[in-house]
Scaffold this motif. Structure first.
Motif, PDB file in Angstrom:
ATOM      1  N   ILE A  17       0.835  -1.132   0.005  1.00  9.21           N
ATOM      2  CA  ILE A  17       0.130  -0.114  -0.209  1.00  9.21           C
ATOM      3  C   ILE A  17       0.944   1.408   0.145  1.00  9.21           C
ATOM      4  N   MET A  18       2.142   1.167   0.618  1.00  9.46           N
ATOM      5  CA  MET A  18       2.937   2.443   0.865  1.00  9.46           C
ATOM      6  C   MET A  18       3.665   2.673  -0.495  1.00  9.46           C
ATOM      7  N   ARG A  19       3.677   1.856  -1.376  1.00 11.63           N
ATOM      8  CA  ARG A  19       4.566   1.947  -2.630  1.00 11.63           C
ATOM      9  C   ARG A  19       3.903   3.095  -3.299  1.00 11.63           C
TER      10      ARG A  19
ATOM     11  N   ASP B 189      -0.191   6.697  -6.296  1.00 12.43           N
ATOM     12  CA  ASP B 189      -0.276   7.716  -7.497  1.00 12.43           C
ATOM     13  C   ASP B 189      -1.618   7.031  -8.079  1.00 12.43           C
ATOM     14  N   LEU B 190      -1.975   5.830  -8.192  1.00 19.72           N
ATOM     15  CA  LEU B 190      -3.005   5.192  -8.729  1.00 19.72           C
ATOM     16  C   LEU B 190      -4.283   5.774  -7.943  1.00 19.72           C
ATOM     17  N   ALA B 191      -4.159   5.704  -6.702  1.00 16.96           N
ATOM     18  CA  ALA B 191      -5.426   6.369  -5.708  1.00 16.96           C
ATOM     19  C   ALA B 191      -5.737   7.595  -6.062  1.00 16.96           C
TER      20      ALA B 191
ATOM     21  N   ILE C 255      -9.090  11.872  -8.915  1.00 16.42           N
ATOM     22  CA  ILE C 255      -9.157  12.857  -9.830  1.00 16.42           C
ATOM     23  C   ILE C 255     -10.167  12.524 -10.988  1.00 16.42           C
ATOM     24  N   GLY C 256     -10.019  11.361 -11.342  1.00 12.75           N
ATOM     25  CA  GLY C 256     -10.784  10.691 -12.340  1.00 12.75           C
ATOM     26  C   GLY C 256     -12.219  10.643 -12.206  1.00 12.75           C
ATOM     27  N   ALA C 257     -12.550  10.268 -10.765  1.00 13.17           N
ATOM     28  CA  ALA C 257     -14.103  10.386 -10.379  1.00 13.17           C
ATOM     29  C   ALA C 257     -14.616  11.869 -10.607  1.00 13.17           C
ATOM     30  N   ALA C 258     -13.801  12.668 -10.128  1.00 11.36           N
ATOM     31  CA  ALA C 258     -14.266  14.221 -10.316  1.00 11.36           C
ATOM     32  C   ALA C 258     -14.180  14.829 -11.559  1.00 11.36           C
TER      33      ALA C 258
END
Length: 150
Positions: free
Chosen positions: A9-11, A16-18, A23-26
Motif C-alpha cells: 500500500i505504501m509503494r 499515485d493510482l489512488a 481525480i478521475g471520478a471528479a
C-alpha cells in the motif's frame, strides 16, 4: 502478511493510482455534465430536436402502471420498475466515453510535447577510446618521429 500488505500500500505506484482514481471520478462529473447539458442537446437538435435520453423501448408493456401508459419519461418508467431497453442512454454514455477518451488523448499528447521540448536530447560526450588503441597510436606517433635508419 500484514507487513507485506502495508509495504504494498505504501509503494508510490499505489498512492499515485489512488490519486488518479479520485481525480478521475471528479473529472467524470465534469465530462458527464458537458455531455448531458451541452453536447447531447446540440446533437439532439441536429438530429431533429429529439433528446437521446427519451429513446427507449418498453420490453413489457403489461408492467407499465396505468398512470404512466403512453409516457415518454424514461426516468419515471425506470423508477416504476418497468423493463426498458434504453438505447438512448447508451448512446449518451458512448458519446460520454468518446469525449473522455479524446480529452485524455489531448492531455497525454500535450504533456508528451512539453516533456519533449524541455528534455532535449543532451549530446553525449565522446566515449573514451580503449587503452590498447591509445597505446598503439602513441607507439605509431613515436615511430614516425624517429629519424629513418640509415
Amino acid at each position: 502478511m500484514l507487513n507485506d500488505f502495508k509495504a504494498f500500500i505504501m509503494r508510490g505506484n499505489v498512492l499515485d493510482l489512488a490519486v488518479a482514481v479520485i481525480i478521475g471520478a471528479a473529472f467524470s462529473k465534469i465530462v458527464t455534465s458537458l455531455t448531458e447539458d451541452v453536447l447531447m442537446p446540440i446533437i439532439g437538435k441536429i438530429f431533429g430536436g429529439l433528446d437521446f435520453s427519451s429513446y427507449f423501448l418498453v420490453l413489457s408493456p403489461g408492467k407499465v402502471p396505468p398512470a404512466l401508459v403512453g409516457s415518454t419519461d424514461y426516468v419515471a418508467l425506470k423508477k416504476a420498475g418497468v423493463p426498458l431497453l434504453g438505447y438512448g442512454e447508451f448512446i449518451t454514455q458512448a458519446v460520454n466515453f468518446l469525449i473522455v477518451a479524446f480529452i485524455i488523448f489531448l492531455l497525454v499528447r500535450s504533456v508528451n510535447r512539453v516533456l519533449a521540448f524541455h528534455h532535449k536530447p543532451v549530446e553525449e560526450a565522446p566515449k573514451a577510446e580503449p587503452a590498447d588503441l591509445v597505446l598503439l597510436r602513441e607507439i605509431r606517433d613515436e615511430l614516425r618521429q624517429r629519424p629513418p635508419a640509415a
